[in-house]
Design a protein around this motif. Structure first.
Motif, short mmCIF file in Angstrom:
data_model
loop_
_atom_site.label_atom_id
_atom_site.label_comp_id
_atom_site.label_asym_id
_atom_site.label_seq_id
_atom_site.Cartn_x
_atom_site.Cartn_y
_atom_site.Cartn_z
N GLN A 224 0.83 -1.21 0.00
CA GLN A 224 0.00 0.00 0.00
C GLN A 224 0.87 1.26 0.00
OE1 GLN A 224 -2.95 0.27 -0.80
NE2 GLN A 224 -4.33 -1.15 0.22
N LYS A 234 -4.78 4.27 -2.78
CA LYS A 234 -4.85 3.08 -1.95
C LYS A 234 -5.88 2.16 -2.58
CE LYS A 234 -5.81 1.37 2.71
NZ LYS A 234 -6.16 1.72 4.10
N TYR A 258 -11.46 -4.95 2.13
CA TYR A 258 -10.89 -5.42 0.86
C TYR A 258 -11.81 -6.41 0.16
CZ TYR A 258 -6.27 -3.52 2.05
OH TYR A 258 -5.22 -2.70 2.35
#
Length: 298
Positions: A224, A234, A258
């Motif tokens: 990241q 990101k 995610y």
């Protein structure tokens, strides 16, 4: 004279030993490559219940190579999986996209797919999301120009710690080219493919080893950070190398927002179970295309 003959005998023995060592090393490297290929290639047929169904199918490509005499010769002389299982030719790639269009499949962006997954609306069409793993240069040279010309969206999953590196027959693209693409394209989406945890340990993906949990979290932070430094973004997209990770890693990524992706054959349809866990994503080979994609098309 005897000393000269003895010296030549020693040279021959040394050459023989070196040749044996090289052969053993090449055989070992080939075995590693074969194991990695077996771990990563999507297996199995599409479930009968998912054939002809509305929903989203996510396709995974690695390399898109030109079709010419050099490719033909290279395939004939090499058993490198990057040339065979991991590659499709540009004409094949174009034909596959044309086949999807012929069957009225809608090619959508990952962002659009995300929005669909967040709603409870039933799928009214068949959709495809195009993804590429590793960020190989052949994708930039051959696939992306065609996708941009046809205005088709696509997603690149990047191994952030291996950009501009050569790995088992695959040359990864470098950050300047990736950044240039980001600047000029409105069709591309970027996702994570680890920073440097794309490898096997005794034929098991690194992310499947419980002892690598802390290493995974550190690797994620590093990936990241590189995305932030190089692309000023990101990503919430995470494709598992070889399509697998521990339940603990899956829970961690889901908790932190995610979307994760496996390499299982299947589609995301109206069954809530297909939206849970890592999303199915089929690695496109000749066999997988016939058994996993063509059987799905209406």
């Amino acid at each position: 004279m005897k000393n000269i003959k003895k010296s030549w005998h020693l040279v021959y023995i040394l050459i023989f030993i070196i040749a044996v060592l090289i052969s053993v090393r090449l055989a070992y490297a080939q075995k590693i490559a074969e194991n990695e290929s077996k771990r990563e290639i999507s297996t199995g047929k599409l479930a009968k219940s998912q054939e002809k169904r509305n929903g989203i199918q996510i396709l995974c490509y690695h390399r898109v190579i030109k079709s010419n005499w050099l490719t033909t010769v290279t395939k004939g002389l090499s058993n490198n999986n990057q040339i065979h299982e991991y590659s499709v030719t540009l004409p094949t790639f174009k034909h596959q996209l044309a086949t999807l269009k012929k069957h009225h499949v809608r090619i959508i962006s990952m962002k659009t797919a995300e929005k669909m997954l967040k709603t409870n609306k039933k799928f009214s069409h068949q959709y495809v999301v195009i993804t590429f793993d590793d960020c190989d240069q052949t994708v930039f040279e051959n696939a992306i120009p065609y996708l941009e010309k046809e205005q088709l969206p696509y997603t690149l999953f990047i191994i952030t710690g291996q950009t501009n590196q050569y790995n088992r027959g695959s040359q990864m693209e470098d950050w300047p080219e990736i950044k240039a693409l980001q600047k000029k394209s409105k069709l591309v989406t970027f996702g994570l493919h680890t920073n440097n945890l794309h490898y096997l340990v005794e034929n098991k993906p690194a992310l499947m080893l419980p002892e690598n949990y802390q290493a995974f979290k550190k690797d994620l932070r590093t990936a990241q950070k590189k995305f932030c430094t190089e692309l000023n973004l990101k990503s919430n997209l995470y494709a598992y190398p070889y399509g697998e990770a521990t339940n603990r890693i899956q829970k961690y990524l889901k908790k932190h927002g995610y979307l994760t992706f496996s390499l299982d054959t299947g589609i995301i349809d109206d069954d809530p179970a297909t939206k849970q866990g890592a999303l199915p994503r089929i690695m496109v080979t000749d066999k997988a295309w016939k058994q996993g994609v063509l059987k799905w098309l209406k």
